[in-house]
Motif scaffolding. Structure first.
Motif, PDB file in Angstrom:
ATOM      1  N   LYS A   1      58.054  32.356  14.226  1.00 53.92           N
ATOM      2  CA  LYS A   1      57.750  30.946  14.472  1.00 53.92           C
ATOM      3  C   LYS A   1      57.214  30.784  15.886  1.00 53.92           C
ATOM      4  CE  LYS A   1      61.210  29.076  11.285  1.00 53.92           C
ATOM      5  NZ  LYS A   1      62.394  28.183  11.141  1.00 53.92           N
ATOM      6  N   ARG A   2      56.214  29.924  16.026  1.00 57.42           N
ATOM      7  CA  ARG A   2      55.619  29.686  17.346  1.00 57.42           C
ATOM      8  C   ARG A   2      55.256  28.220  17.486  1.00 57.42           C
ATOM      9  NH1 ARG A   2      49.793  31.954  18.428  1.00 57.42           N
ATOM     10  NH2 ARG A   2      49.284  29.974  17.441  1.00 57.42           N
ATOM     11  N   LEU A   3      55.637  27.643  18.609  1.00 57.91           N
ATOM     12  CA  LEU A   3      55.294  26.265  18.941  1.00 57.91           C
ATOM     13  C   LEU A   3      54.446  26.283  20.206  1.00 57.91           C
ATOM     14  CD1 LEU A   3      55.736  23.309  18.078  1.00 57.91           C
ATOM     15  CD2 LEU A   3      57.664  23.229  19.665  1.00 57.91           C
ATOM     16  N   LYS A   4      53.259  25.724  20.122  1.00 58.91           N
ATOM     17  CA  LYS A   4      52.299  25.809  21.229  1.00 58.91           C
ATOM     18  C   LYS A   4      51.792  24.418  21.578  1.00 58.91           C
ATOM     19  CE  LYS A   4      49.776  28.626  23.878  1.00 58.91           C
ATOM     20  NZ  LYS A   4      50.368  29.666  24.744  1.00 58.91           N
ATOM     21  N   ASP A   5      51.734  24.114  22.894  1.00 56.82           N
ATOM     22  CA  ASP A   5      51.156  22.844  23.334  1.00 56.82           C
ATOM     23  C   ASP A   5      50.142  23.101  24.431  1.00 56.82           C
ATOM     24  OD1 ASP A   5      53.447  23.467  25.112  1.00 56.82           O
ATOM     25  OD2 ASP A   5      52.771  21.647  26.133  1.00 56.82           O
ATOM     26  N   ARG A   6      49.191  22.215  24.543  1.00 58.68           N
ATOM     27  CA  ARG A   6      48.125  22.343  25.549  1.00 58.68           C
ATOM     28  C   ARG A   6      47.724  20.959  26.025  1.00 58.68           C
ATOM     29  NH1 ARG A   6      42.666  21.835  24.983  1.00 58.68           N
ATOM     30  NH2 ARG A   6      41.410  22.722  26.655  1.00 58.68           N
ATOM     31  N   LYS A   7      47.612  20.809  27.346  1.00 60.69           N
ATOM     32  CA  LYS A   7      47.210  19.524  27.953  1.00 60.69           C
ATOM     33  C   LYS A   7      46.080  19.782  28.951  1.00 60.69           C
ATOM     34  CE  LYS A   7      51.491  19.097  29.106  1.00 60.69           C
ATOM     35  NZ  LYS A   7      52.120  20.013  28.179  1.00 60.69           N
ATOM     36  N   SER A   8      45.056  18.947  28.887  1.00 57.14           N
ATOM     37  CA  SER A   8      43.905  19.081  29.787  1.00 57.14           C
ATOM     38  C   SER A   8      43.452  17.699  30.213  1.00 57.14           C
ATOM     39  CB  SER A   8      42.763  19.828  29.082  1.00 57.14           C
ATOM     40  OG  SER A   8      41.598  19.832  29.877  1.00 57.14           O
ATOM     41  N   VAL A   9      43.353  17.512  31.530  1.00 61.90           N
ATOM     42  CA  VAL A   9      42.868  16.249  32.101  1.00 61.90           C
ATOM     43  C   VAL A   9      41.781  16.579  33.125  1.00 61.90           C
ATOM     44  CG1 VAL A   9      43.471  14.155  33.381  1.00 61.90           C
ATOM     45  CG2 VAL A   9      45.122  15.153  31.783  1.00 61.90           C
ATOM     46  N   VAL A  10      40.616  16.028  32.915  1.00 53.59           N
ATOM     47  CA  VAL A  10      39.494  16.273  33.850  1.00 53.59           C
ATOM     48  C   VAL A  10      38.895  14.937  34.260  1.00 53.59           C
ATOM     49  CG1 VAL A  10      38.964  18.537  32.917  1.00 53.59           C
ATOM     50  CG2 VAL A  10      37.904  16.534  31.894  1.00 53.59           C
TER      51      VAL A  10
ATOM     52  N   GLN B   1      38.933  12.148  31.445  1.00 52.99           N
ATOM     53  CA  GLN B   1      39.037  12.486  30.031  1.00 52.99           C
ATOM     54  C   GLN B   1      40.270  13.367  29.816  1.00 52.99           C
ATOM     55  OE1 GLN B   1      35.784  13.544  31.560  1.00 52.99           O
ATOM     56  NE2 GLN B   1      35.319  11.364  31.411  1.00 52.99           N
ATOM     57  N   HIS B   2      40.902  13.179  28.673  1.00 55.92           N
ATOM     58  CA  HIS B   2      42.115  13.948  28.390  1.00 55.92           C
ATOM     59  C   HIS B   2      42.010  14.615  27.017  1.00 55.92           C
ATOM     60  CE1 HIS B   2      42.936  10.030  26.431  1.00 55.92           C
ATOM     61  NE2 HIS B   2      43.564  10.781  25.531  1.00 55.92           N
ATOM     62  N   SER B   3      42.743  15.709  26.892  1.00 50.73           N
ATOM     63  CA  SER B   3      42.837  16.424  25.627  1.00 50.73           C
ATOM     64  C   SER B   3      44.253  16.987  25.513  1.00 50.73           C
ATOM     65  CB  SER B   3      41.796  17.550  25.556  1.00 50.73           C
ATOM     66  OG  SER B   3      41.966  18.313  24.381  1.00 50.73           O
TER      67      SER B   3
ATOM     68  N   ILE C   1      35.019  35.724  26.535  1.00 54.64           N
ATOM     69  CA  ILE C   1      35.070  34.481  27.298  1.00 54.64           C
ATOM     70  C   ILE C   1      35.321  33.331  26.324  1.00 54.64           C
ATOM     71  CG2 ILE C   1      33.827  32.924  28.829  1.00 54.64           C
ATOM     72  CD1 ILE C   1      32.262  35.294  29.848  1.00 54.64           C
ATOM     73  N   VAL C   2      36.440  32.651  26.510  1.00 55.48           N
ATOM     74  CA  VAL C   2      36.835  31.549  25.628  1.00 55.48           C
ATOM     75  C   VAL C   2      36.678  30.234  26.383  1.00 55.48           C
ATOM     76  CG1 VAL C   2      38.696  30.553  24.251  1.00 55.48           C
ATOM     77  CG2 VAL C   2      38.456  33.044  24.420  1.00 55.48           C
ATOM     78  N   THR C   3      35.969  29.303  25.785  1.00 56.80           N
ATOM     79  CA  THR C   3      35.808  27.964  26.350  1.00 56.80           C
ATOM     80  C   THR C   3      36.529  26.977  25.448  1.00 56.80           C
ATOM     81  OG1 THR C   3      33.630  28.558  27.244  1.00 56.80           O
ATOM     82  CG2 THR C   3      34.170  26.212  27.101  1.00 56.80           C
ATOM     83  N   THR C   4      37.492  26.250  26.008  1.00 56.37           N
ATOM     84  CA  THR C   4      38.279  25.309  25.218  1.00 56.37           C
ATOM     85  C   THR C   4      37.622  23.933  25.200  1.00 56.37           C
ATOM     86  OG1 THR C   4      39.647  24.763  27.144  1.00 56.37           O
ATOM     87  CG2 THR C   4      40.402  26.546  25.714  1.00 56.37           C
ATOM     88  N   LYS C   5      38.042  23.141  24.248  1.00 57.94           N
ATOM     89  CA  LYS C   5      37.490  21.793  24.100  1.00 57.94           C
ATOM     90  C   LYS C   5      38.049  20.872  25.178  1.00 57.94           C
ATOM     91  CE  LYS C   5      36.768  22.088  19.103  1.00 57.94           C
ATOM     92  NZ  LYS C   5      37.129  21.513  17.791  1.00 57.94           N
ATOM     93  N   LYS C   6      37.219  19.963  25.629  1.00 63.92           N
ATOM     94  CA  LYS C   6      37.603  18.976  26.636  1.00 63.92           C
ATOM     95  C   LYS C   6      37.537  17.581  26.033  1.00 63.92           C
ATOM     96  CE  LYS C   6      37.837  22.161  29.848  1.00 63.92           C
ATOM     97  NZ  LYS C   6      37.375  23.300  29.045  1.00 63.92           N
ATOM     98  N   GLY C   7      38.236  16.649  26.648  1.00 66.21           N
ATOM     99  CA  GLY C   7      38.182  15.281  26.187  1.00 66.21           C
ATOM    100  C   GLY C   7      36.834  14.637  26.459  1.00 66.21           C
ATOM    101  N   LYS C   8      36.490  13.621  25.685  1.00 62.80           N
ATOM    102  CA  LYS C   8      35.236  12.898  25.841  1.00 62.80           C
ATOM    103  C   LYS C   8      35.519  11.419  26.033  1.00 62.80           C
ATOM    104  CE  LYS C   8      32.580  16.159  23.024  1.00 62.80           C
ATOM    105  NZ  LYS C   8      31.704  16.323  21.843  1.00 62.80           N
ATOM    106  N   ALA C   9      34.655  10.786  26.816  1.00 63.48           N
ATOM    107  CA  ALA C   9      34.823   9.365  27.074  1.00 63.48           C
ATOM    108  C   ALA C   9      34.674   8.573  25.778  1.00 63.48           C
ATOM    109  CB  ALA C   9      33.804   8.898  28.113  1.00 63.48           C
ATOM    110  N   GLY C  10      35.515   7.574  25.625  1.00 63.48           N
ATOM    111  CA  GLY C  10      35.476   6.753  24.424  1.00 63.48           C
ATOM    112  C   GLY C  10      36.862   6.547  23.851  1.00 63.48           C
ATOM    113  N   LYS C  11      36.896   6.030  22.640  1.00 58.60           N
ATOM    114  CA  LYS C  11      38.174   5.787  21.994  1.00 58.60           C
ATOM    115  C   LYS C  11      38.882   7.105  21.700  1.00 58.60           C
ATOM    116  CE  LYS C  11      36.781   1.451  19.789  1.00 58.60           C
ATOM    117  NZ  LYS C  11      36.646   0.728  18.497  1.00 58.60           N
ATOM    118  N   SER C  12      40.207   7.028  21.717  1.00 60.20           N
ATOM    119  CA  SER C  12      40.988   8.231  21.428  1.00 60.20           C
ATOM    120  C   SER C  12      40.753   8.683  20.000  1.00 60.20           C
ATOM    121  CB  SER C  12      42.475   7.959  21.659  1.00 60.20           C
ATOM    122  OG  SER C  12      42.730   7.700  23.026  1.00 60.20           O
TER     123      SER C  12
END
Length: 320
Positions: free
Chosen positions: A311-320, A291-293, A190-201
């Motif tokens: 070669k691998r290019l990976k992107d991830r976007k999370s908005v909660v 919050q965004h990540s 079970i993998v839990t990814t990081k989420k954005g936190k309120a505050g400055k970027s």
């Protein structure tokens, strides 16, 4: 309420609000079966005769309940007493995952999860990892565990940037994986990814580079050494004389190369030192409501064989 609580006159249920404050309600009939806390009270009714024979107040009942909570654990299919639970769960936090420079987060589990067998499927650049948690259970079917990322089935491989992972939990035994049915027969990661936190970027960069090389090669003859070895093989044992090269090297092109002193190092033609590079950039922040990540990762790997590149290019976007 000053009246004594008797086992014959009342049953109980618990109402838990967001502040984790409990209030005990006296009910004359019925008890919903869907409440876990009510199951605890049903157990306590059978084991706390002393409480119900006195004039203790509801506060005393709540003290008894807190003791019961310490002895009960919720599993995927019911309730068990703590002393009866034999679950096997391993947890690896973010700091342990990023402590080792690696391009695959699963490699960070080596030495941290008991029973995990992790090997590279091949020596090719970017090769997938082959891993088992509960051993080899099938001769034909896959023995790879199920990977869940934020509760979503991710298959049997993991290509998420290690710096994007908050924690990894490994469920190994049957009681822990029962809720997932046959999909969890080989264990579950079970993998839990990081989420954005309120505050400055907040901007963070994780980068590393490494060189791979073979520590030692077996000793290999060059062209002249091989030609002399072949002459020794054809030497007359009676006269101890060497035969002419024309009789030793019967292939015309081989004889020509021997006379010209041509020597080819095939190992040097095929192999070279490998080079790995990995870059991970992430931006997190937001407000109290949103919050965004956002993360972007690049991985480049040159294998030990020439023209073996990945070669691998990976992107991830999370908005909660």
């Amino acid at each position: 309420m000053k009246r004594p609580i008797t086992k014959e006159r009342a049953t109980f249920s618990i109402n838990k609000d967001l502040l984790k404050e409990f209030s005990l309600l006296c009910q004359k009939t019925g008890m919903p079966k869907s409440s876990f806390i009510e199951l605890l009270m049903r157990e306590s009714l059978n084991s706390a005769d002393q409480l119900f024979k006195t004039d203790d107040t509801l506060a005393s009942a709540m003290v008894l309940l807190s003791k019961q909570l310490d002895e009960v654990i919720v599993v995927g299919y019911g309730v068990q007493k703590k002393r009866d639970l034999s679950g096997a769960v391993s947890s690896v936090k973010s700091r342990d995952i990023t402590a080792i420079p690696t391009t695959n987060a699963l490699e960070a589990l080596q030495g941290k999860v008991a029973g995990l067998d992790l090997t590279a499927s091949s020596g090719k650049a970017g090769a997938d990892l082959s891993f088992t948690i509960r051993g080899e259970r099938s001769l034909k079917a896959s023995n790879a565990p199920l990977i869940l990322v934020d509760g979503i089935d991710y298959g049997t491989t993991l290509d998420i940037n290690p710096s994007d992972i908050e924690s990894i939990e490994v469920l190994k035994d049957a009681s822990s994986t029962a809720i997932y049915g046959t999909r969890g027969a080989n264990g579950i990661i079970i993998v839990t990814t990081k989420k954005g936190k309120a505050g400055k970027s907040k901007v963070s960069l994780n980068a590393f580079a490494s060189i791979n090389m073979i520590s030692s090669y077996p000793s290999i003859m060059n062209g002249a050494e091989y030609a002399q070895l072949k002459r020794e093989a054809y030497r007359d044992q009676t006269t101890n004389e060497y035969l002419p090269d024309e009789q030793v090297f019967t292939v015309a092109q081989e004889l020509e190369y021997v006379r010209e002193g041509v020597s080819t190092d095939y190992r040097d033609l095929m192999m070279s030192n490998g080079f790995n590079q990995n870059y991970e950039l992430s931006i997190t922040g937001g407000t109290e409501k949103t919050q965004h990540s956002i993360s972007l990762g690049y991985r480049g790997e040159n294998g030990l064989f020439k023209n073996d590149n990945y070669k691998r290019l990976k992107d991830r976007k999370s908005v909660v």
